[in-house]
Design an enzyme around this catalytic site. Sequence first.
Site, PDB file in Angstrom:
ATOM      1  N   TYR A  79       0.837  -1.207   0.000  1.00 22.97           N
ATOM      2  CA  TYR A  79       0.000   0.000   0.000  1.00 22.97           C
ATOM      3  C   TYR A  79       0.867   1.252   0.000  1.00 22.97           C
ATOM      4  CZ  TYR A  79      -3.457  -3.490   0.929  1.00 22.97           C
ATOM      5  OH  TYR A  79      -4.243  -4.605   0.814  1.00 22.97           O
ATOM      6  N   THR A  81       0.607   5.803  -1.029  1.00 23.62           N
ATOM      7  CA  THR A  81      -0.126   6.971  -0.536  1.00 23.62           C
ATOM      8  C   THR A  81      -0.192   8.138  -1.525  1.00 23.62           C
ATOM      9  OG1 THR A  81       0.036   8.712   1.164  1.00 23.62           O
ATOM     10  CG2 THR A  81       2.079   7.646   0.555  1.00 23.62           C
ATOM     11  N   TYR A 105       7.849  11.441   4.966  1.00 23.71           N
ATOM     12  CA  TYR A 105       6.942  10.295   4.819  1.00 23.71           C
ATOM     13  C   TYR A 105       6.661  10.017   3.331  1.00 23.71           C
ATOM     14  CZ  TYR A 105       2.480   7.771   4.775  1.00 23.71           C
ATOM     15  OH  TYR A 105       1.476   6.872   4.508  1.00 23.71           O
ATOM     16  N   LYS A 109       7.774   6.681   1.237  1.00 25.10           N
ATOM     17  CA  LYS A 109       6.800   5.788   0.593  1.00 25.10           C
ATOM     18  C   LYS A 109       7.093   5.665  -0.907  1.00 25.10           C
ATOM     19  CE  LYS A 109       3.559   4.088   2.092  1.00 25.10           C
ATOM     20  NZ  LYS A 109       3.356   2.722   2.683  1.00 25.10           N
ATOM     21  N   TRP A 130      -6.679   9.071   2.891  1.00 21.83           N
ATOM     22  CA  TRP A 130      -7.702   9.393   3.896  1.00 21.83           C
ATOM     23  C   TRP A 130      -8.379   8.129   4.452  1.00 21.83           C
ATOM     24  CZ3 TRP A 130     -10.808  14.511   2.949  1.00 21.83           C
ATOM     25  CH2 TRP A 130      -9.931  15.546   2.643  1.00 21.83           C
TER      26      TRP A 130
END
Length: 278
Positions: A79, A81, A105, A109, A130
């Site tokens: 996953y 972002t 961050y 990622k 979100w």
Amino acid sequence: MAPLGDVIALDRAACDLTQPDQLRRTVREYRPAIIVNAAAFTAVDKAETEPELAFAINGVAPGILAEEAYALGSLLVHYSTDYVFDGIAQGAYVETDAVNPQSVYGRSKLAGEHAVAEAGAQALVLRTCWVAGAHGGNFAKTMLRLASERESLKVIADQFGAPTTASLIADVTAQIVARHWLTGSHEAFPSGVYHLAAAGDTSWHGYAVEVLRYARELGVELKANPEKVEAISATAYPLPAPRPANSRLDTTRLREIFGIHLPPWEQGIHHLLDLILQ
Ligand SMILES: NC(=O)c1ccc[n+]([C@@H]2O[C@H](COP(=O)([O-])OP(=O)(O)OC[C@H]3O[C@@H](n4cnc5c(N)ncnc54)[C@H](OP(=O)(O)O)[C@@H]3O)[C@@H](O)[C@H]2O)c1
């Protein structure tokens, strides 16, 4: 036995993402047909002062998992972002849009996405935004708590995205795995990055108003009603790590390649509130 086969859930003690050797040993011991990595260093502001740890967990570990998946002929589900984007674009981001992370961050990622791609494994990288789940903290729970304590709330109204539930992400992951990995040809699996978010969009302010409106519909008594949620700008609420103003993710690719149709964000959030409040 789960519908998709045995599921082995490993926590930090059994599978610490900062320990590459342990990580490799664990994968080689279990020899999973599918590796799902939902773990990450997600403390966005803390990452600004702990970049090494953020990059070890978010940037390096996914690449190790992908290398091990490649060696086993397994699928890696990972996953990512919306923070890989700078949030300056006007419309929804597609997968091929230029990335430009603005925070440690986001950069960590993105490094993870690159590490997965370089390993050459069959991999499904789902960028989402979100996220809210029934377990643990989330924005909806925070709004309910604040609205039960205060007469009014101030919520950011100039950042936009689609509230997306953890259960939707889990359902979509399971559908893709069942229809396209377990039953299809592994060689033909359309590996890559896909955007996954509920349909529609709102601001944090719109999200908060809908949470309180629906809670009231369910009969929950609150000190602050929806009309007492004041819209403010993100500039009034500075944080160590910048957030994208635009977190909208275009999910056309997910629909066209995997036939996944995503429900409106309100539907998932109502279901989540049903679980939390009833
Ligand atoms: N939340 C969002 O809005 C959002 C948005 C876009 C993308 N995402 C992505 O979605 C995924 C899940 O996010 P989330 O918000 O559900 O995360 P979360 O609730 O913060 O959970 C992160 C998990 O990672 C585990 N973890 C952290 N460091 C670890 C380590 N060194 N070794 C093993 N496990 C470790 C944590 O374990 P402990 O419980 O032991 O701390 C925790 O269970 C992440 O890839 C994230 O980047 C999330």
